[in-house]
Scaffold this active site. Structure first.
Site, PDB file in Angstrom:
ATOM      1  N   TYR A 177      21.974  64.277  94.165  1.00 18.48           N
ATOM      2  CA  TYR A 177      21.948  63.042  93.605  1.00 18.48           C
ATOM      3  C   TYR A 177      20.656  63.069  92.606  1.00 18.48           C
ATOM      4  O   TYR A 177      20.186  61.690  92.606  1.00 18.48           O
ATOM      5  CB  TYR A 177      21.749  62.005  94.621  1.00 18.48           C
ATOM      6  CG  TYR A 177      23.055  61.628  95.529  1.00 18.48           C
ATOM      7  CD1 TYR A 177      24.306  61.568  94.713  1.00 18.48           C
ATOM      8  CD2 TYR A 177      23.112  61.494  96.995  1.00 18.48           C
ATOM      9  CE1 TYR A 177      25.388  61.133  95.409  1.00 18.48           C
ATOM     10  CE2 TYR A 177      24.385  61.399  97.613  1.00 18.48           C
ATOM     11  CZ  TYR A 177      25.361  61.313  96.796  1.00 18.48           C
ATOM     12  OH  TYR A 177      26.500  60.870  97.427  1.00 18.48           O
ATOM     13  N   ASN A 235      30.756  54.324 101.107  1.00 19.68           N
ATOM     14  CA  ASN A 235      32.124  54.283 100.553  1.00 19.68           C
ATOM     15  C   ASN A 235      32.688  55.464 100.966  1.00 19.68           C
ATOM     16  O   ASN A 235      33.531  55.920  99.888  1.00 19.68           O
ATOM     17  CB  ASN A 235      31.773  54.204  99.024  1.00 19.68           C
ATOM     18  CG  ASN A 235      30.876  55.017  98.353  1.00 19.68           C
ATOM     19  OD1 ASN A 235      30.459  56.295  98.925  1.00 19.68           O
ATOM     20  ND2 ASN A 235      30.261  54.988  97.256  1.00 19.68           N
ATOM     21  N   GLU A 240      28.686  71.587  91.383  1.00 20.09           N
ATOM     22  CA  GLU A 240      28.846  71.033  92.838  1.00 20.09           C
ATOM     23  C   GLU A 240      29.728  72.239  93.807  1.00 20.09           C
ATOM     24  O   GLU A 240      29.283  72.093  94.906  1.00 20.09           O
ATOM     25  CB  GLU A 240      29.504  69.739  92.994  1.00 20.09           C
ATOM     26  CG  GLU A 240      28.570  68.836  92.463  1.00 20.09           C
ATOM     27  CD  GLU A 240      29.091  67.239  92.292  1.00 20.09           C
ATOM     28  OE1 GLU A 240      28.270  66.503  91.922  1.00 20.09           O
ATOM     29  OE2 GLU A 240      30.275  67.116  92.602  1.00 20.09           O
ATOM     30  N   HIS A 245      32.511  61.391  98.307  1.00 19.31           N
ATOM     31  CA  HIS A 245      32.045  61.649  97.104  1.00 19.31           C
ATOM     32  C   HIS A 245      33.128  62.329  96.280  1.00 19.31           C
ATOM     33  O   HIS A 245      33.768  63.257  97.030  1.00 19.31           O
ATOM     34  CB  HIS A 245      30.755  62.440  97.202  1.00 19.31           C
ATOM     35  CG  HIS A 245      30.171  63.280  96.139  1.00 19.31           C
ATOM     36  ND1 HIS A 245      29.678  62.375  95.026  1.00 19.31           N
ATOM     37  CD2 HIS A 245      30.749  64.505  95.599  1.00 19.31           C
ATOM     38  CE1 HIS A 245      29.500  63.480  93.940  1.00 19.31           C
ATOM     39  NE2 HIS A 245      29.845  64.594  94.354  1.00 19.31           N
ATOM     40  N   LYS A 305      32.059  61.578 103.637  1.00 17.34           N
ATOM     41  CA  LYS A 305      30.575  61.252 103.858  1.00 17.34           C
ATOM     42  C   LYS A 305      30.274  60.869 105.504  1.00 17.34           C
ATOM     43  O   LYS A 305      31.442  60.847 106.179  1.00 17.34           O
ATOM     44  CB  LYS A 305      30.199  60.191 103.153  1.00 17.34           C
ATOM     45  CG  LYS A 305      30.234  60.302 101.756  1.00 17.34           C
ATOM     46  CD  LYS A 305      29.697  59.074 100.749  1.00 17.34           C
ATOM     47  CE  LYS A 305      29.593  59.254  99.431  1.00 17.34           C
ATOM     48  NZ  LYS A 305      28.788  58.225  98.564  1.00 17.34           N
TER      49      LYS A 305
END
Ligand code: ADP
Length: 155
Positions: free
Chosen positions: A51, A114, A128, A117, A11
């Site tokens: 998302y 975080n 994905e 992903h 990320k």
């Protein structure tokens, strides 16, 4: 047991904190084969799809905005039961609650920022991987040390 491919995104928080290499290193050292890797600037449209399961949440737009603050690095990783193995290495969503030794547990204090992903099921991984990689961007080479990673009835 099956040889699987899964999608990981480093990320923007990982890119900005200069830990792309360290995080990639953990996956490589585990024995996952990097079969695709590229830097991408994500868009609101792509993130709304990615998302979609969070679209009713109050933090939906905030999460998407955070994912556009810098490029991400998309990784396609392969290994036996790779989807579950990668989720185990990554740890649970909230960094400050994630166990030490997991990527989120070692590098994150946040539920949003975080670090990575990772696809959470075979169905999600297939969708994905197609979302982030064209077929020609996934490479099928044999790892030089593959024969030392598994017993030969494990895959
Ligand atoms: P995971 O990434 O662990 O699969 P989810 O798919 O539930 O978790 O959520 C996607 C992302 O949305 C998380 O990685 C995190 O960045 C963000 N997120 C999840 N829950 C929250 C929350 N309560 N507040 C802010 N951001 C959140």
């Amino acid at each position: 047991m099956a040889l699987e491919k899964t999608l990981v995104l480093l990320k923007p928080c990982a890119v900005q904190r200069g830990i792309m290499g360290e995080v990639l290193n953990r996956f490589e050292k585990k024995g996952l084969r990097v079969c695709g890797m590229k830097m991408m600037q994500l868009t609101d449209a792509l993130l709304s799809e990615h998302y979609a399961h969070l679209s009713e949440k109050p933090f939906f737009q905030r999460v998407k905005d955070s994912m556009m603050t810098a490029p991400v690095v998309a990784l396609a990783l392969e290994g036996v039961d790779a989807i579950e193995a990668v989720r185990t290495i990554v740890g649970p969503t909230t960094g400050r609650k994630a166990p030490a030794g997991t990527i989120r547990g070692d590098y994150s204090m946040s539920f949003q920022e975080n670090i990575v992903h990772a696809s959470d099921s075979p169905e999600t991984a297939a969708v994905e991987l197609r979302r982030f990689f064209a077929p020609g961007e996934i490479f099928d080479y044999k790892l030089a040390y593959f024969d030392f990673l598994y017993a030969n009835d494990e895959f």
